[in-house]
Scaffold this motif. Structure first.
Motif, short mmCIF file in Angstrom:
data_model
loop_
_atom_site.label_atom_id
_atom_site.label_comp_id
_atom_site.label_asym_id
_atom_site.label_seq_id
_atom_site.Cartn_x
_atom_site.Cartn_y
_atom_site.Cartn_z
N TYR A 14 5.33 -1.64 17.37
CA TYR A 14 6.38 -1.30 16.41
C TYR A 14 5.87 -0.51 15.21
CZ TYR A 14 8.79 -4.92 19.05
OH TYR A 14 9.34 -5.66 20.05
N GLU A 15 4.58 -0.26 15.16
CA GLU A 15 3.93 0.28 13.97
C GLU A 15 4.60 1.50 13.36
OE1 GLU A 15 -0.41 1.80 13.66
OE2 GLU A 15 -0.46 -0.38 13.80
N HIS A 16 4.98 2.46 14.17
CA HIS A 16 5.52 3.72 13.64
C HIS A 16 7.01 3.88 13.93
CE1 HIS A 16 1.50 4.92 12.54
NE2 HIS A 16 1.10 4.60 13.76
N THR A 17 7.73 2.78 14.02
CA THR A 17 9.16 2.84 14.32
C THR A 17 9.98 2.90 13.03
OG1 THR A 17 9.43 0.44 14.36
CG2 THR A 17 8.81 1.52 16.44
N ARG A 18 11.24 3.30 13.19
CA ARG A 18 12.14 3.39 12.04
C ARG A 18 12.30 2.04 11.35
NH1 ARG A 18 14.35 6.54 16.14
NH2 ARG A 18 14.61 8.72 15.56
N HIS A 19 12.32 0.96 12.13
CA HIS A 19 12.53 -0.37 11.58
C HIS A 19 11.35 -0.81 10.70
CE1 HIS A 19 15.82 -3.05 11.89
NE2 HIS A 19 15.36 -3.91 12.78
N ASN A 20 10.23 -0.11 10.77
CA ASN A 20 9.03 -0.53 10.04
C ASN A 20 8.75 0.26 8.78
OD1 ASN A 20 8.65 -2.42 12.10
ND2 ASN A 20 6.45 -2.23 11.95
N VAL A 21 9.72 0.98 8.26
CA VAL A 21 9.45 1.74 7.04
C VAL A 21 9.10 0.83 5.86
CG1 VAL A 21 10.71 3.85 7.65
CG2 VAL A 21 11.91 2.02 6.45
N GLY A 22 9.61 -0.39 5.85
CA GLY A 22 9.23 -1.34 4.79
C GLY A 22 7.74 -1.64 4.84
N PHE A 23 7.22 -1.87 6.05
CA PHE A 23 5.78 -2.08 6.22
C PHE A 23 5.01 -0.84 5.77
CE2 PHE A 23 5.20 -5.47 9.82
CZ PHE A 23 5.89 -6.41 9.07
N MET A 24 5.55 0.34 6.07
CA MET A 24 4.86 1.59 5.73
C MET A 24 4.72 1.75 4.22
SD MET A 24 6.62 4.16 8.48
CE MET A 24 6.86 3.64 10.18
N VAL A 25 5.71 1.30 3.46
CA VAL A 25 5.62 1.37 1.99
C VAL A 25 4.53 0.41 1.50
CG1 VAL A 25 6.82 1.01 -0.21
CG2 VAL A 25 7.99 2.16 1.70
N ILE A 26 4.48 -0.79 2.08
CA ILE A 26 3.42 -1.74 1.71
C ILE A 26 2.06 -1.12 2.02
CG2 ILE A 26 2.39 -4.00 2.19
CD1 ILE A 26 5.00 -4.15 0.52
N ASP A 27 1.95 -0.47 3.19
CA ASP A 27 0.69 0.19 3.55
C ASP A 27 0.32 1.27 2.54
OD1 ASP A 27 0.40 -1.40 5.81
OD2 ASP A 27 1.27 0.10 7.17
N GLU A 28 1.30 2.02 2.07
CA GLU A 28 1.05 3.06 1.06
C GLU A 28 0.53 2.44 -0.24
OE1 GLU A 28 0.87 6.67 -1.08
OE2 GLU A 28 0.94 6.31 1.08
N LEU A 29 1.14 1.34 -0.67
CA LEU A 29 0.69 0.66 -1.88
C LEU A 29 -0.72 0.09 -1.70
CD1 LEU A 29 4.03 -1.11 -2.81
CD2 LEU A 29 2.86 0.64 -4.19
N LEU A 30 -0.99 -0.48 -0.54
CA LEU A 30 -2.34 -1.00 -0.25
C LEU A 30 -3.37 0.12 -0.31
CD1 LEU A 30 -1.43 -3.33 2.75
CD2 LEU A 30 -2.24 -4.10 0.50
#
Length: 186
Positions: A14-30
């Motif tokens: 699920y890493e690069h799916t539309r449903h995971n944009v919330g995770f992607m923002v956390i990754d950006e902050l990390l």
């Protein structure tokens, strides 16, 4: 203490799916702050550090999207995080890909991760960053669409919206959420 939660589904699938944009923002902050999600508890992975003098928890629930509240509520209880200090980031079909919209509160709008969060918190009174993923342009079930990757046409806009969402999260640490909304909801 502020708590920033990115909603998504765990695992490479699920890493690069539309449903995971919330995770992607956390990754950006990390990435920006050179942190790792070094704690695993409350059905989630999280980090607790300081940004700009403010103690912050960054959380990725590992419950799968539809059960996100099962991770958020116990973490908030344990660390005594008030609802007004919670910010939840998630995908939104009703916004075009690349657009973001900040809200002080609201309903779930059909989003099961937000529905679970509302159910477990017992309130709709928490801050949100909605990241547009657009609606499918072909006859495809919504679940298949949100669990799919972004089109080439959407990629650039989505990367910018992730960075802009991370900027808004950081701005919230030193400004009222109303001020942040006025700046980022244009």
């Amino acid at each position: 203490m502020k708590c920033i939660v990115g909603l998504g589904n765990p695992g490479k699938k699920y890493e690069h799916t539309r449903h995971n944009v919330g995770f992607m923002v956390i990754d950006e902050l990390l990435h920006r702050h050179q942190w790792d999600l070094n704690k695993t508890k409350f059905n989630g992975k999280y980090a607790m550090e300081h940004i700009q003098g403010e103690k912050v928890i960054l959380l990725k629930p590992q419950t799968y999207m539809n059960l996100s509240g099962e991770s958020i509520r116990p973490l908030m209880d344990y660390y005594d995080v008030a609802e007004e200090d919670l910010l939840v980031i998630y995908d939104d079909l009703d916004l075009p890909a690349g657009k973001i919209r900040l809200r002080q509160k609201g309903g779930h709008g059909g989003h099961n991760g937000i529905r679970s969060t509302i159910d477990h918190l017992g309130t709709k009174e928490f801050k949100r960053v909605r990241i547009g993923v657009g609606r499918p342009t072909t006859p495809i079930p919504v679940v298949d669409y949100v669990l799919g990757g972004f089109s080439k046409e959407q990629q650039e806009d989505v990367v910018l919206s992730i960075k802009k969402s991370a900027d808004a999260c950081e701005s919230w640490l030193n400004h009222s959420f109303s001020e942040v909304m006025n700046e980022y909801n244009q």
